[in-house]
Design an enzyme around this catalytic site. Sequence first.
Site, PDB file in Angstrom:
ATOM      1  CE  LYS A 280      -4.433   1.133   2.138  1.00 40.55           C
ATOM      2  NZ  LYS A 280      -5.445   0.642   3.097  1.00 40.55           N
ATOM      3  CD  GLU A 367     -19.484  -2.870   8.804  1.00 38.24           C
ATOM      4  OE1 GLU A 367     -19.608  -3.928   8.157  1.00 38.24           O
ATOM      5  OE2 GLU A 367     -18.620  -2.013   8.515  1.00 38.24           O
ATOM      6  NE  ARG A 395     -22.751  -4.642   3.777  1.00 35.13           N
ATOM      7  CZ  ARG A 395     -21.587  -4.681   3.128  1.00 35.13           C
ATOM      8  NH1 ARG A 395     -20.576  -5.349   3.636  1.00 35.13           N
ATOM      9  NH2 ARG A 395     -21.402  -4.021   1.994  1.00 35.13           N
TER      10      ARG A 395
HETATM   11  C1  LIG Z   1     -19.212  -2.093   4.952  1.00 34.32           C
HETATM   12  C2  LIG Z   1     -17.995  -1.202   5.059  1.00 34.32           C
HETATM   13  N1  LIG Z   1     -17.385  -1.081   6.260  1.00 34.32           N
HETATM   14  C3  LIG Z   1     -16.290  -0.298   6.384  1.00 34.32           C
HETATM   15  C4  LIG Z   1     -15.808   0.407   5.299  1.00 34.32           C
HETATM   16  C5  LIG Z   1     -14.635   1.361   5.467  1.00 34.32           C
HETATM   17  N2  LIG Z   1     -13.471   0.934   4.667  1.00 34.32           N
HETATM   18  C6  LIG Z   1     -13.180   1.481   3.503  1.00 34.32           C
HETATM   19  S1  LIG Z   1     -11.807   0.865   2.821  1.00 34.32           S
HETATM   20  C7  LIG Z   1     -11.555  -0.147   4.160  1.00 34.32           C
HETATM   21  C8  LIG Z   1     -10.368  -1.029   4.234  1.00 34.32           C
HETATM   22  C9  LIG Z   1     -10.277  -1.870   3.007  1.00 34.32           C
HETATM   23  O1  LIG Z   1      -9.124  -2.675   3.091  1.00 34.32           O
HETATM   24  P1  LIG Z   1      -8.704  -3.490   1.811  1.00 34.32           P
HETATM   25  O2  LIG Z   1      -9.888  -4.117   1.220  1.00 34.32           O
HETATM   26  O3  LIG Z   1      -7.602  -4.363   2.207  1.00 34.32           O
HETATM   27  O4  LIG Z   1      -8.218  -2.376   0.778  1.00 34.32           O
HETATM   28  P2  LIG Z   1      -6.838  -1.558   0.762  1.00 34.32           P
HETATM   29  O5  LIG Z   1      -7.212  -0.161   1.205  1.00 34.32           O
HETATM   30  O6  LIG Z   1      -5.895  -2.230   1.679  1.00 34.32           O
HETATM   31  O7  LIG Z   1      -6.374  -1.592  -0.659  1.00 34.32           O
HETATM   32  C10 LIG Z   1     -12.564   0.012   5.085  1.00 34.32           C
HETATM   33  C11 LIG Z   1     -12.636  -0.691   6.383  1.00 34.32           C
HETATM   34  C12 LIG Z   1     -16.487   0.267   4.082  1.00 34.32           C
HETATM   35  N3  LIG Z   1     -16.085   0.958   2.968  1.00 34.32           N
HETATM   36  N4  LIG Z   1     -17.562  -0.543   3.977  1.00 34.32           N
HETATM   37 MG   LIG Z   2      -5.621  -4.214   2.197  1.00 40.76          MG
END
Ligand SMILES: Cc1ncc(C[n+]2csc(CCOP(=O)(O)OP(=O)(O)O)c2C)c(N)n1
Ligand SMILES: [Mg+2]
Length: 632
Positions: A280, A367, A395
């Site tokens: 990242k 959630e 959710r």
């Molecule tokens: C239902 C839901 N809960 C929480 C979030 C907040 N959120 C956005 S991105 C993220 C982390 C995503 O991690 P990953 O899929 O590994 O993507 P990366 O940013 O590491 O590329 C979260 C928790 C969301 N978008 N949707």
């Molecule tokens: Mg990730």
Amino acid sequence: MNLETIQDPGFMKQYNDKELKALGEDIRAFLIEKLSVTGGHLGPNLGVVELTLTLHQLYDTPKDKLIWDVGHQSYVHKILTGRADRFDSLRQYQGLCGFPKRSESEHDVWETGHSSTSLSAAEGMALANQLKGGDSKVAAIIGDGALTGGMALEALNHIGHEQTDLTIILNDNEMSISPNVGALHSMLGRIRTAGTYRRTKEDVDHMLRRIPAFGSKLASYADRMKDSMKQMVLSGMFFEELGFTYLGPVDGHDLDDLHANIKYARDTNGPVIVHVLSKKGKGYTPAENDAKGTWHGLGPYKIESGEVIKKPAAAPAYSAVFSNTLQKIAEMDPRLVAVTAAMSGGTKLDTFAEKFPDRMFDVGIAEQHATTMSGALATQGMKPVFGVYSTFLQRGYDQLVHDVCRQNLNVLFGIDRAGLVGADGETHQGVFDIAYLRHLPNMKILMPKDENELQHMLYSAFHNDDGPTAVRYPRGNGLGVEMDEEFQLIPYGKWEIVREGTDCTILSFGTMLPIVEEAAAVLSERGTSVRIVNARSAKPLDDEMLEELAEEGKPVLTVEEAALKGSFGSAVLEYMADHEHDSLSVRRMGIADYYVEHGSVPELYEELGLTSEKVVEKVMAMTSKERTNIRG
Ligand SMILES: Cc1ncc(C[n+]2csc(CCOP(=O)(O)OP(=O)(O)O)c2C)c(N)n1
Ligand SMILES: [Mg+2]
Ligand SMILES: CC(=O)[C@@H](O)[C@H](O)COP(=O)(O)O
């Protein structure tokens, strides 16, 4: 290369590695430069440059379908599909959306923003393709964080059963917003290690077999021993057991490794998961070294120093008041347990966890699980507080109904980002929670007028043993009011008159108070005297006050930063109708029946008519009409 000349990905289909590498460097430089001004999700996008280049070489969109999960990492895809020239407007009013948007481009085939929907969407599109006898290829790109979302596991279960032709690219950078959590994350970590292990195994094999005479015997014995170890550590077996061909781990920044594996996956029958290891923030040191998640999504920054440009805050963030209040209560009461669903930074529960590491649980992007687990904690005498964004609590709706409210369990929901959030747009506006909570028996809904009242509301809700309470508060900072040293108990269903008046009453809900007060001042100069009420609970209502208003007979206006259908204003209308106060004039201001896109909150207030000017207009119309009625 001038990225703004790109119309579609066709130009790069025949690019060789060298040309792709150069294009990747241009894209990284472009993102770092543009987002230093606009802000946005820099870290995730820097991590998927090579991956996105490879996907757009191997998949012919829009015939082939690429689905991005969570979708915040789709900027490179947007650049390659002809939108580089719009990046100066990223996440701004009527500008480029920060997530895939079907109305923006035919290459955006599925809209995301909430996590973990991509596998279900991919399955739907792949099954449709199968049923239509089409030749579209489908690939979902899901992060290691998003994989912890329950929906993703539901989809894996079904896809493995159907053996549908599709590819899942698991982009594993070991990060959610902050470092990823959970057993799946640990399993992926073992694969990462196993990946290294596998390369070592081959090297060892090669070395053993070169020993003359008994070398090959030794090698095959070692092989047997290694295979049992492999079974244990090579948890790609998890996916294989579910019916997937597992490929990986693949270096997410090595174009050849990516190309070979994703091409193989694309052309293989049945479901294939390609486990990609990426970094990242790749290519920009401050983002690469980001252990906390600062560079996941941020505002403008200085490129050279990596210094994030912060506006001086005159008041604490509501999230900080939430977390600090919980910490104060937790010091006094061991029953308090905090829960987050992968949002420890955004909810500021990370600072709670620093003080009470054993009493804060980050369940990952889950959630539903968080809601039910909180209910169960309450059945055992604990006092769970689930800190969750309004939009993400959607959710866990059935868990709210079936587990928490129906059993009347003492769960306190700290609903953050309640109201308009701004740049994240329509998938993130926190405008539906009053409507989706208010009709649930046993649920109570409170919203403070400022940060000082927030601490008192949280304290009051924590000490309420009469089932679930939602205390909602907005994104951003408070009003800069003085914080009381001592907590006060705020009775539920008792509103507060903050300004006396005789011609009309405005019931202001939560964050709308400053706008309403501004309007009242203008109205007073025009000779209209307005009473203002801080209507700080949408459930229960202040029945006593509503009866007095009905008795008085003056027009009543409700003002809220929430969907008009089903929220606070609806509750007041229902009350007046149910109590047969048919002659009372009640009008409402709030968010009309559509999804509010991205922009700054003030711009969105203008679009929605949530301004002091519009309040003045509304009250003038109500009172002049009232005056006309009196004159007859
Ligand atoms: C239902 C839901 N809960 C929480 C979030 C907040 N959120 C956005 S991105 C993220 C982390 C995503 O991690 P990953 O899929 O590994 O993507 P990366 O940013 O590491 O590329 C979260 C928790 C969301 N978008 N949707
Ligand atoms: Mg990730
Ligand atoms: C993509 C996503 O859902 C999160 O990164 C979200 O954008 C965080 O919102 P805040 O910036 O309000 O914490």
